[in-house]
Design a protein around this motif. Structure first.
Motif, short mmCIF file in Angstrom:
data_model
loop_
_atom_site.label_atom_id
_atom_site.label_comp_id
_atom_site.label_asym_id
_atom_site.label_seq_id
_atom_site.Cartn_x
_atom_site.Cartn_y
_atom_site.Cartn_z
N ASN A 82 0.81 -1.21 0.00
CA ASN A 82 0.00 0.00 0.00
C ASN A 82 0.84 1.27 0.00
OD1 ASN A 82 -2.88 -0.71 -0.09
ND2 ASN A 82 -2.31 -1.98 1.64
N ILE A 83 1.99 1.24 0.67
CA ILE A 83 2.89 2.40 0.61
C ILE A 83 3.42 2.58 -0.81
CG2 ILE A 83 5.16 3.23 1.35
CD1 ILE A 83 4.51 2.04 4.13
N LEU A 84 3.80 1.48 -1.46
CA LEU A 84 4.28 1.57 -2.84
C LEU A 84 3.18 2.02 -3.80
CD1 LEU A 84 6.63 -1.53 -3.02
CD2 LEU A 84 7.26 0.88 -2.91
N PHE A 85 1.95 1.55 -3.61
CA PHE A 85 0.83 2.02 -4.44
C PHE A 85 0.63 3.52 -4.26
CE2 PHE A 85 -1.64 -2.21 -4.91
CZ PHE A 85 -0.98 -2.48 -6.10
N LEU A 86 0.72 3.99 -3.02
CA LEU A 86 0.56 5.42 -2.76
C LEU A 86 1.65 6.23 -3.45
CD1 LEU A 86 -0.82 7.78 -1.24
CD2 LEU A 86 0.75 7.31 0.64
N ILE A 87 2.90 5.79 -3.31
CA ILE A 87 4.02 6.49 -3.95
C ILE A 87 3.85 6.49 -5.47
CG2 ILE A 87 6.51 6.37 -4.40
CD1 ILE A 87 6.79 5.33 -1.49
N PHE A 88 3.49 5.35 -6.03
CA PHE A 88 3.30 5.26 -7.48
C PHE A 88 2.19 6.18 -7.96
CE2 PHE A 88 0.84 3.35 -10.95
CZ PHE A 88 1.77 3.46 -11.96
N ASN A 89 1.08 6.21 -7.24
CA ASN A 89 -0.03 7.06 -7.66
C ASN A 89 0.29 8.54 -7.50
OD1 ASN A 89 -1.91 5.14 -8.57
ND2 ASN A 89 -2.36 4.57 -6.48
N LEU A 90 0.98 8.91 -6.44
CA LEU A 90 1.40 10.30 -6.30
C LEU A 90 2.38 10.70 -7.39
CD1 LEU A 90 1.79 10.60 -2.42
CD2 LEU A 90 -0.03 11.55 -3.85
N TYR A 91 3.29 9.80 -7.74
CA TYR A 91 4.22 10.06 -8.84
C TYR A 91 3.46 10.20 -10.16
CZ TYR A 91 7.98 9.45 -12.20
OH TYR A 91 8.86 9.63 -13.25
N SER A 92 2.47 9.35 -10.39
CA SER A 92 1.68 9.42 -11.63
C SER A 92 0.94 10.74 -11.74
CB SER A 92 0.68 8.25 -11.68
OG SER A 92 1.36 7.03 -11.74
N VAL A 93 0.40 11.22 -10.64
CA VAL A 93 -0.30 12.50 -10.65
C VAL A 93 0.70 13.64 -10.86
CG1 VAL A 93 -1.62 14.12 -9.22
CG2 VAL A 93 -2.26 11.70 -9.31
N SER A 94 1.87 13.56 -10.22
CA SER A 94 2.85 14.64 -10.36
C SER A 94 3.41 14.71 -11.78
CB SER A 94 3.99 14.45 -9.36
OG SER A 94 4.82 13.36 -9.73
N GLN A 95 3.44 13.60 -12.50
CA GLN A 95 3.94 13.58 -13.87
C GLN A 95 2.83 13.76 -14.91
OE1 GLN A 95 7.28 13.37 -14.73
NE2 GLN A 95 7.55 13.65 -12.53
N ASP A 96 1.61 14.02 -14.44
CA ASP A 96 0.43 14.18 -15.30
C ASP A 96 0.09 12.92 -16.10
OD1 ASP A 96 -0.16 16.77 -14.50
OD2 ASP A 96 1.16 17.65 -16.02
N TYR A 97 0.46 11.75 -15.56
CA TYR A 97 0.02 10.50 -16.16
C TYR A 97 -1.44 10.25 -15.87
CZ TYR A 97 5.03 9.39 -16.38
OH TYR A 97 6.37 9.40 -16.61
N LEU A 98 -1.89 10.75 -14.75
CA LEU A 98 -3.24 10.54 -14.27
C LEU A 98 -3.67 11.78 -13.51
CD1 LEU A 98 -5.59 8.47 -13.73
CD2 LEU A 98 -4.38 7.86 -11.65
N SER A 99 -4.93 12.15 -13.67
CA SER A 99 -5.43 13.29 -12.91
C SER A 99 -6.58 12.82 -12.03
CB SER A 99 -5.91 14.40 -13.85
OG SER A 99 -7.02 13.98 -14.59
N PHE A 100 -6.83 13.57 -10.97
CA PHE A 100 -7.93 13.20 -10.08
C PHE A 100 -9.27 13.32 -10.80
CE2 PHE A 100 -4.73 14.36 -6.82
CZ PHE A 100 -4.69 13.14 -6.19
N SER A 101 -9.40 14.27 -11.72
CA SER A 101 -10.66 14.44 -12.44
C SER A 101 -10.93 13.27 -13.37
CB SER A 101 -10.67 15.75 -13.23
OG SER A 101 -9.64 15.73 -14.21
N ALA A 102 -9.89 12.60 -13.86
CA ALA A 102 -10.09 11.45 -14.74
C ALA A 102 -10.66 10.26 -13.97
CB ALA A 102 -8.78 11.06 -15.39
#
Length: 106
Positions: A82-102
Motif C-alpha cells: 500500500n505504501i508503494l501504491f501510494l508512492i506510485f499514484n502520487l508520482y503518476s499525478v505529479s507527472q500528469d500520467y493521471l489526474s484526479f478528475s479522470a
C-alpha cells in the motif's frame, strides 16, 4: 487494536478484489480512467494480469486478516504494497500520467 487490524485487512482485501474484478471485466473503463480513448489488446491483457494479481493478493489478505499475528509477514507485505501504491499514484499525478478528475465519473 488487533480487532481493528483484522477489520482493516479484510476491508482492504475486499477492495483489492473489487479493483481486480474491475480490471479483468472492465479494461475499457480502466483505460478511460487513465485517459486512453480506447484500449488496445496489450492494455487489456496487462489490465487482466494486474486484476488477477489484485484478486489473488486480496484473497490472501482476507485469509491473513483473520489471524494477523500468525501471518505477520502478510501484514508487512500489505503495508509495503500500500505504501508503494501510494508512492506510485502520487508520482503518476505529479507527472500528469493521471489526474484526479479522470478518476471521477462525469
Amino acid at each position: 487494536m488487533i480487532k481493528a487490524l483484522k477489520v482493516v485487512m479484510i476491508v482492504i482485501g475486499v477492495i483489492m478484489i473489487l479493483l481486480g474484478l474491475n480490471c479483468v471485466f472492465n479494461p475499457d473503463g480502466v483505460a478511460k480512467m487513465h485517459g486512453l480513448a480506447e484500449s488496445i489488446g496489450a492494455f487489456k491483457w496487462l489490465a487482466a494480469v494486474f486484476g488477477v494479481s489484485l484478486i489473488t493478493i486480496g484473497v490472501w489478505v482476507i485469509f491473513a486478516g483473520r489471524y494477523p499475528l500468525q501471518n505477520i509477514y502478510m501484514v508487512k507485505l500489505l503495508i509495503t504494497l500500500n505504501i508503494l501504491f501510494l508512492i506510485f499514484n502520487l508520482y503518476s499525478v505529479s507527472q500528469d500520467y493521471l489526474s484526479f478528475s479522470a478518476a471521477l465519473p462525469h
